[in-house]
Design a protein around this motif. Structure first.
Motif, PDB file in Angstrom:
ATOM      1  N   LEU A  38     -14.345   5.037  -5.730  1.00 19.06           N
ATOM      2  CA  LEU A  38     -13.296   4.660  -4.779  1.00 19.06           C
ATOM      3  C   LEU A  38     -13.214   5.668  -3.630  1.00 19.06           C
ATOM      4  CD1 LEU A  38      -9.754   3.343  -5.516  1.00 19.06           C
ATOM      5  CD2 LEU A  38      -9.988   5.422  -4.172  1.00 19.06           C
ATOM      6  N   GLN A  39     -13.297   6.951  -3.966  1.00 22.98           N
ATOM      7  CA  GLN A  39     -13.223   7.992  -2.943  1.00 22.98           C
ATOM      8  C   GLN A  39     -14.410   7.909  -1.986  1.00 22.98           C
ATOM      9  OE1 GLN A  39     -10.714   9.585  -2.261  1.00 22.98           O
ATOM     10  NE2 GLN A  39      -9.678  10.564  -3.958  1.00 22.98           N
ATOM     11  N   LYS A  40     -15.572   7.573  -2.510  1.00 23.19           N
ATOM     12  CA  LYS A  40     -16.745   7.404  -1.649  1.00 23.19           C
ATOM     13  C   LYS A  40     -16.534   6.230  -0.692  1.00 23.19           C
ATOM     14  CE  LYS A  40     -20.006   9.273  -5.061  1.00 23.19           C
ATOM     15  NZ  LYS A  40     -21.121   8.949  -5.994  1.00 23.19           N
ATOM     16  N   ALA A  41     -15.908   5.174  -1.194  1.00 24.70           N
ATOM     17  CA  ALA A  41     -15.627   4.010  -0.354  1.00 24.70           C
ATOM     18  C   ALA A  41     -14.611   4.360   0.732  1.00 24.70           C
ATOM     19  CB  ALA A  41     -15.117   2.853  -1.211  1.00 24.70           C
ATOM     20  N   VAL A  42     -13.652   5.212   0.385  1.00 24.62           N
ATOM     21  CA  VAL A  42     -12.671   5.671   1.376  1.00 24.62           C
ATOM     22  C   VAL A  42     -13.376   6.436   2.479  1.00 24.62           C
ATOM     23  CG1 VAL A  42     -10.725   7.229   1.769  1.00 24.62           C
ATOM     24  CG2 VAL A  42     -10.709   5.713  -0.213  1.00 24.62           C
ATOM     25  N   ALA A  43     -14.267   7.342   2.083  1.00 22.68           N
ATOM     26  CA  ALA A  43     -15.001   8.145   3.071  1.00 22.68           C
ATOM     27  C   ALA A  43     -15.844   7.262   3.981  1.00 22.68           C
ATOM     28  CB  ALA A  43     -15.874   9.167   2.355  1.00 22.68           C
ATOM     29  N   ALA A  44     -16.352   6.162   3.417  1.00 23.18           N
ATOM     30  CA  ALA A  44     -17.177   5.230   4.198  1.00 23.18           C
ATOM     31  C   ALA A  44     -16.329   4.220   4.963  1.00 23.18           C
ATOM     32  CB  ALA A  44     -18.143   4.503   3.276  1.00 23.18           C
ATOM     33  N   LYS A  45     -15.007   4.305   4.816  1.00 23.60           N
ATOM     34  CA  LYS A  45     -14.074   3.368   5.450  1.00 23.60           C
ATOM     35  C   LYS A  45     -14.372   1.922   5.063  1.00 23.60           C
ATOM     36  CE  LYS A  45     -13.282   6.405   9.423  1.00 23.60           C
ATOM     37  NZ  LYS A  45     -12.070   6.978   8.815  1.00 23.60           N
ATOM     38  N   ASP A  46     -14.766   1.740   3.813  1.00 23.67           N
ATOM     39  CA  ASP A  46     -15.053   0.403   3.270  1.00 23.67           C
ATOM     40  C   ASP A  46     -13.826  -0.057   2.486  1.00 23.67           C
ATOM     41  OD1 ASP A  46     -15.982  -1.877   2.033  1.00 23.67           O
ATOM     42  OD2 ASP A  46     -17.924  -1.014   1.460  1.00 23.67           O
ATOM     43  N   ASN A  47     -12.855  -0.620   3.192  1.00 27.95           N
ATOM     44  CA  ASN A  47     -11.597  -0.986   2.550  1.00 27.95           C
ATOM     45  C   ASN A  47     -11.785  -2.031   1.451  1.00 27.95           C
ATOM     46  OD1 ASN A  47      -8.628  -1.084   2.301  1.00 27.95           O
ATOM     47  ND2 ASN A  47      -8.863  -3.137   3.156  1.00 27.95           N
ATOM     48  N   ALA A  48     -12.678  -2.978   1.669  1.00 24.77           N
ATOM     49  CA  ALA A  48     -12.904  -4.015   0.655  1.00 24.77           C
ATOM     50  C   ALA A  48     -13.358  -3.395  -0.661  1.00 24.77           C
ATOM     51  CB  ALA A  48     -13.939  -5.019   1.154  1.00 24.77           C
ATOM     52  N   LYS A  49     -14.268  -2.434  -0.579  1.00 24.29           N
ATOM     53  CA  LYS A  49     -14.752  -1.772  -1.790  1.00 24.29           C
ATOM     54  C   LYS A  49     -13.655  -0.910  -2.411  1.00 24.29           C
ATOM     55  CE  LYS A  49     -18.718   0.805  -3.577  1.00 24.29           C
ATOM     56  NZ  LYS A  49     -20.018   1.448  -3.234  1.00 24.29           N
ATOM     57  N   VAL A  50     -12.852  -0.282  -1.577  1.00 19.31           N
ATOM     58  CA  VAL A  50     -11.717   0.510  -2.085  1.00 19.31           C
ATOM     59  C   VAL A  50     -10.786  -0.372  -2.909  1.00 19.31           C
ATOM     60  CG1 VAL A  50      -9.637   1.771  -1.441  1.00 19.31           C
ATOM     61  CG2 VAL A  50     -11.770   2.228  -0.233  1.00 19.31           C
ATOM     62  N   GLN A  51     -10.485  -1.535  -2.369  1.00 22.56           N
ATOM     63  CA  GLN A  51      -9.558  -2.431  -3.065  1.00 22.56           C
ATOM     64  C   GLN A  51     -10.139  -2.946  -4.375  1.00 22.56           C
ATOM     65  OE1 GLN A  51      -6.530  -2.423  -2.002  1.00 22.56           O
ATOM     66  NE2 GLN A  51      -7.171  -1.286  -0.172  1.00 22.56           N
ATOM     67  N   ARG A  52     -11.445  -3.235  -4.386  1.00 20.22           N
ATOM     68  CA  ARG A  52     -12.085  -3.685  -5.626  1.00 20.22           C
ATOM     69  C   ARG A  52     -12.040  -2.592  -6.684  1.00 20.22           C
ATOM     70  NH1 ARG A  52     -15.944  -5.906  -2.059  1.00 20.22           N
ATOM     71  NH2 ARG A  52     -17.400  -4.191  -2.474  1.00 20.22           N
ATOM     72  N   ALA A  53     -12.341  -1.369  -6.277  1.00 21.92           N
ATOM     73  CA  ALA A  53     -12.332  -0.254  -7.231  1.00 21.92           C
ATOM     74  C   ALA A  53     -10.924  -0.017  -7.766  1.00 21.92           C
ATOM     75  CB  ALA A  53     -12.868   1.009  -6.566  1.00 21.92           C
ATOM     76  N   ALA A  54      -9.935  -0.069  -6.880  1.00 17.90           N
ATOM     77  CA  ALA A  54      -8.551   0.135  -7.315  1.00 17.90           C
ATOM     78  C   ALA A  54      -8.120  -0.949  -8.290  1.00 17.90           C
ATOM     79  CB  ALA A  54      -7.620   0.161  -6.105  1.00 17.90           C
ATOM     80  N   ALA A  55      -8.526  -2.188  -8.011  1.00 21.77           N
ATOM     81  CA  ALA A  55      -8.182  -3.297  -8.911  1.00 21.77           C
ATOM     82  C   ALA A  55      -8.838  -3.112 -10.278  1.00 21.77           C
ATOM     83  CB  ALA A  55      -8.612  -4.619  -8.288  1.00 21.77           C
ATOM     84  N   ASP A  56     -10.093  -2.671 -10.276  1.00 20.64           N
ATOM     85  CA  ASP A  56     -10.797  -2.436 -11.545  1.00 20.64           C
ATOM     86  C   ASP A  56     -10.116  -1.338 -12.355  1.00 20.64           C
ATOM     87  OD1 ASP A  56     -12.657  -4.365 -11.093  1.00 20.64           O
ATOM     88  OD2 ASP A  56     -14.230  -3.009 -10.383  1.00 20.64           O
ATOM     89  N   ILE A  57      -9.776  -0.243 -11.688  1.00 24.38           N
ATOM     90  CA  ILE A  57      -9.128   0.868 -12.398  1.00 24.38           C
ATOM     91  C   ILE A  57      -7.771   0.424 -12.936  1.00 24.38           C
ATOM     92  CG2 ILE A  57      -8.178   3.192 -12.158  1.00 24.38           C
ATOM     93  CD1 ILE A  57     -10.274   3.703  -9.978  1.00 24.38           C
ATOM     94  N   GLY A  58      -7.037  -0.330 -12.137  1.00 24.99           N
ATOM     95  CA  GLY A  58      -5.724  -0.781 -12.581  1.00 24.99           C
ATOM     96  C   GLY A  58      -5.784  -1.726 -13.760  1.00 24.99           C
ATOM     97  N   SER A  59      -6.779  -2.627 -13.770  1.00 31.41           N
ATOM     98  CA  SER A  59      -6.872  -3.611 -14.847  1.00 31.41           C
ATOM     99  C   SER A  59      -7.454  -3.027 -16.133  1.00 31.41           C
ATOM    100  CB  SER A  59      -7.717  -4.813 -14.396  1.00 31.41           C
ATOM    101  OG  SER A  59      -9.047  -4.404 -14.092  1.00 31.41           O
ATOM    102  N   LYS A  60      -8.400  -2.096 -15.986  1.00 34.31           N
ATOM    103  CA  LYS A  60      -9.084  -1.544 -17.158  1.00 34.31           C
ATOM    104  C   LYS A  60      -8.456  -0.248 -17.672  1.00 34.31           C
ATOM    105  CE  LYS A  60     -13.550  -3.436 -15.668  1.00 34.31           C
ATOM    106  NZ  LYS A  60     -14.926  -3.106 -15.209  1.00 34.31           N
ATOM    107  N   PHE A  61      -7.891   0.518 -16.757  1.00 30.60           N
ATOM    108  CA  PHE A  61      -7.393   1.845 -17.137  1.00 30.60           C
ATOM    109  C   PHE A  61      -5.986   2.067 -16.581  1.00 30.60           C
ATOM    110  CE2 PHE A  61     -11.996   2.003 -16.227  1.00 30.60           C
ATOM    111  CZ  PHE A  61     -12.468   2.119 -17.532  1.00 30.60           C
TER     112      PHE A  61
END
Length: 216
Positions: free
Chosen positions: A60-83
């Motif tokens: 997620l942090q790598k996606a933030v650095a790359a300014k890839d908001n779509a990937k940030v949101q996917r990673a956040a959703a995965d972390i929220g649902s699984k962990f």
């Protein structure tokens, strides 16, 4: 090997005691061993959860650095649902909220912050989410909703930040005297070395409030 009379009596006593209490002792031992196994298993599970969540958070942090908001949101959703019970889920949601806001996706930003408020296990993360969400509500002119959000459930270490945000909302409502009180309260509660004091002082001065000594 022959036993003398005393030894035979001791053996008989042990057998009698075991016949009376042995079954109970066996179950106690079983429960104790099962509890230990469960505790060990739970700790292992928690460590595994934390490790996997940490790896996803790094992505997620790598996606933030790359300014890839779509990937940030996917990673956040995965972390929220699984962990969702880990601290990483709360940190990911806060980070994703900022990423969404910076990408002008206010709706998603609000959803991420609300998730932390509703599901967060740490009061500190929930407080940060409330203060940030109140800022968005300020932009949306939902002033009463923002003030209500800041009215309870926030640890005392955030008092200065809460007072500052309240001051912003009160200024927007043209409640200048109340805003002065809020900004002054923020200055009174903020550490003297906090660089944020200067901005609050500027806001207070802009509405003709009482001056507060700045620490250079």
């Amino acid at each position: 090997m022959a036993y003398d009379l005393e030894e035979q009596e001791q053996i008989a006593s042990i057998k009698a005691w075991w016949n009376q209490h042995g079954n109970l002792l066996t179950w106690v031992l079983i429960v104790a061993l099962a509890s230990y196994a469960a505790w060990t298993g739970w700790n292992t599970y928690q460590r595994n959860q934390s490790t996997q969540a940490s790896q996803l958070y790094d992505e997620l942090q790598k996606a933030v650095a790359a300014k890839d908001n779509a990937k940030v949101q996917r990673a956040a959703a995965d972390i929220g649902s699984k962990f969702g019970k880990t601290a990483y889920a709360q940190m990911a949601a806060l980070t994703a909220a900022k990423s969404a806001f910076d990408a002008s996706d206010v709706k998603t930003a609000k959803e991420r912050l609300q998730w932390v408020i509703n599901n967060g296990s740490a009061d500190e993360y929930k407080a940060i989410a409330k203060i940030r969400l109140a800022g968005i509500l300020l932009d949306e002119k939902a002033y009463d909703e923002g003030l209500k959000l800041l009215s309870s459930g926030i640890p005392s270490q955030f008092d200065a930040d809460v007072a500052d945000r309240k001051g912003d909302i009160l200024v927007a409502q043209n409640k200048i005297p109340d805003a002065r009180v809020a900004y002054q309260s923020a200055l009174d509660k903020m550490d003297q070395k906090n660089p944020g004091r200067q901005l609050i002082q500027l806001k207070l001065d802009a509405i003709g409030g009482a001056t507060a000594k700045l620490v250079g």
